[in-house]
Design an enzyme around this catalytic site. Structure first.
Site, short mmCIF file in Angstrom:
data_model
loop_
_atom_site.label_atom_id
_atom_site.label_comp_id
_atom_site.label_asym_id
_atom_site.label_seq_id
_atom_site.Cartn_x
_atom_site.Cartn_y
_atom_site.Cartn_z
N ASP A 129 0.83 -1.20 0.00
CA ASP A 129 0.00 0.00 0.00
C ASP A 129 0.86 1.26 0.00
OD1 ASP A 129 -2.03 1.84 0.21
OD2 ASP A 129 -2.49 1.41 2.31
N ASP A 336 -1.47 6.33 -6.76
CA ASP A 336 -1.75 5.26 -5.81
C ASP A 336 -1.75 3.91 -6.51
OD1 ASP A 336 -2.57 4.17 -3.28
OD2 ASP A 336 -4.60 4.03 -4.07
#
Length: 460
Positions: A129, A336
């Site tokens: 992440d 992201d």
């Protein structure tokens, strides 16, 4: 119209080809390699790690893959926006008892990495992440743990495990912490949809690709809930904060190159000295670089400055405030790895949608079946190509992310809908991983730049 040609192909069912890349098989392979290694490093110089897509072990059709990715993206976008807009969440399970106001974190993701923890090393797969910092895994004895495919880590079985005291700097680096009755540093991370992890902060030896990394600070979670974590046994944060793996290892840069959704190959994650864009894979003239900007309100995210968007023959120039970080910390654009779809602030998205629809020759279609907004009816069977408007994101510093059609248009064979993988949002814009496929992205945190170039990721 400036157009791209999209080849209309149906994605194969991801079954047998991915069987050897599944979570359990990968974890077993990691266990074998880490058990045999004696390499120890106090500061990582360069390392290559393989990333596996979270759905790689499933027997999913194209329609299912798209729906699953879209659903996860919508959930993650909601979490990221909640975090960026400062929505507090209350956990009644705060470490040490009592209520605790905790910020919302990103959580979840689309890719897994193999890692081993402890001495002797125990292998497991963790979600990667770039939108959060904490490294954590489930730990025994469990108060509330979700099901995972590998054994839950037992701190009492490791000779290198040590808890972190409340007085430590690492405990202070947590956004929220609470001292337990035993003076251990307790943490609570909430991920926005009742998913959370809670436990104590500790240090342990981690093993990545045969390299032993002693003293890594991580969350040893004994109370973990939420279906978003079921693909892995924890999470590895690669954000910009002090507790992320990138920061703890003192890395100046890292990069990844994500293969397409229907590619059976793993995606490489390159850490440290190996992270530069491959000269053999990308021409120097194709490398684009833009500054990474910081948002004090959200120090973990990788923000970039989006200046304009080109759709076909139309360049969309919006007010500078449209994609800028606002004074209250909201807004801005982040890159992201854990969100599949790109989300643009509604003002920009509406302009993009209008320009895109005006330049498409196909009739509109309902994309609700795959969770997407702007869709068109694909040509009749026998037509294997269609022209779609060109899509380019223009960033600060003259960097242009000029996308191939397959990075923003997807065909759902079940419904015959040809859909744009860009949607609207409020409070935060996100460049998702569909748009990053087959580009190598280099996060140079030492120089605060983001570079990217088209690369055939399955050959890197």
């Amino acid at each position: 119209m400036e157009a791209r040609v999209l080849v209309l192909v149906t994605m194969a069912i991801a079954a047998a080809c991915w069987a050897t890349g599944g979570v359990a098989a990968a974890a077993t392979a990691t266990a074998a390699t880490t058990a045999a290694t004696t390499t120890t490093t106090s500061r990582l110089k360069g390392l290559r790690v393989h990333l596996t897509h979270v759905d790689a072990h499933g027997n999913y059709s194209r329609h299912q893959l798209l729906r699953r990715a879209a659903r996860r993206s919508h959930h993650r976008m909601s979490r990221l926006v909640a975090r960026a807009t400062g929505v507090p969440m209350t956990s009644s399970k705060a470490a040490g008892g009592g209520d605790l106001q905790v910020p919302v974190h990103a959580g979840n993701g689309e890719f897994l990495m193999d890692v081993s923890i402890g001495t002797p090393a125990l292998a497991y797969s963790a979600i990667v992440d770039t939108g959060s910092d904490l490294v954590w895994t489930q730990c025994k004895p469990c108060v509330d743990c979700f099901k995972q495919s590998t054994p839950v880590f037992d701190p009492s079985s490791s000779s290198t495990y040590a808890t972190v005291p409340c007085s430590s700097a690492s405990c202070s680096d947590l956004p929220t912490s609470k001292c337990t009755s035993a003076s251990k540093c307790g943490y609570t991370y909430t991920y926005g949809d009742s998913s959370s992890t809670q436990g104590v902060l500790a240090t342990e030896t981690f093993t990545l690709a045969k390299s032993k990394l002693p003293g890594v600070v991580f969350g040893c979670g004994d109370t973990n809930e939420g279906d978003g974590f079921s693909q892995g046994a924890g999470l590895v944060g690669l954000g910009r904060g002090p507790l992320s793996l990138v920061s703890q290892l003192g890395l100046d840069k890292f990069s990844y190159c994500l293969t397409s959704l229907d590619d059976t190959n793993n995606s490489p994650l390159l850490l440290g000295s190996l992270a530069g864009i491959s000269e053999a894979s990308a021409a120097a003239s194709s490398v684009q670089t833009t500054p990474l900007i910081k948002n004090p309100s959200q120090p973990s995210f990788y923000y970039v400055s989006l200046k304009a968007i080109t759709v076909g023959s139309t360049r969309i120039s919006l007010p500078s405030s449209a994609f800028a970080v606002q004074d209250d910390g909201t807004g801005g654009v982040i890159v992201d790895s854990g969100t599949s779809i790109t989300y643009l602030e509604v003002q920009g998205y509406r302009a993009l949608k209008k320009a895109f629809a005006a330049q498409m020759a196909l009739p509109a279609a309902d994309g609700s079946g795959v969770g997407l907004d702007l869709c068109f009816r694909a040509p009749a069977k026998g037509v294997d190509q269609v022209e779609v408007p060109r899509l380019v994101f223009h960033f600060d510093g003259g960097a242009d992310l000029d996308l191939p059609a397959e990075n923003y248009m997807v065909l759902d064979g079940g419904s015959g809908a040809l859909c744009l993988t860009v949607m609207g949002s409020r409070g935060l814009s996100i460049i998702g991983n569909f748009q990053q496929q087959n580009f190598q992205f280099v996060y140079d945190v030492g120089h605060d730049t983001l570079s990217f170039a088209p690369v055939q990721c399955n050959k890197l």
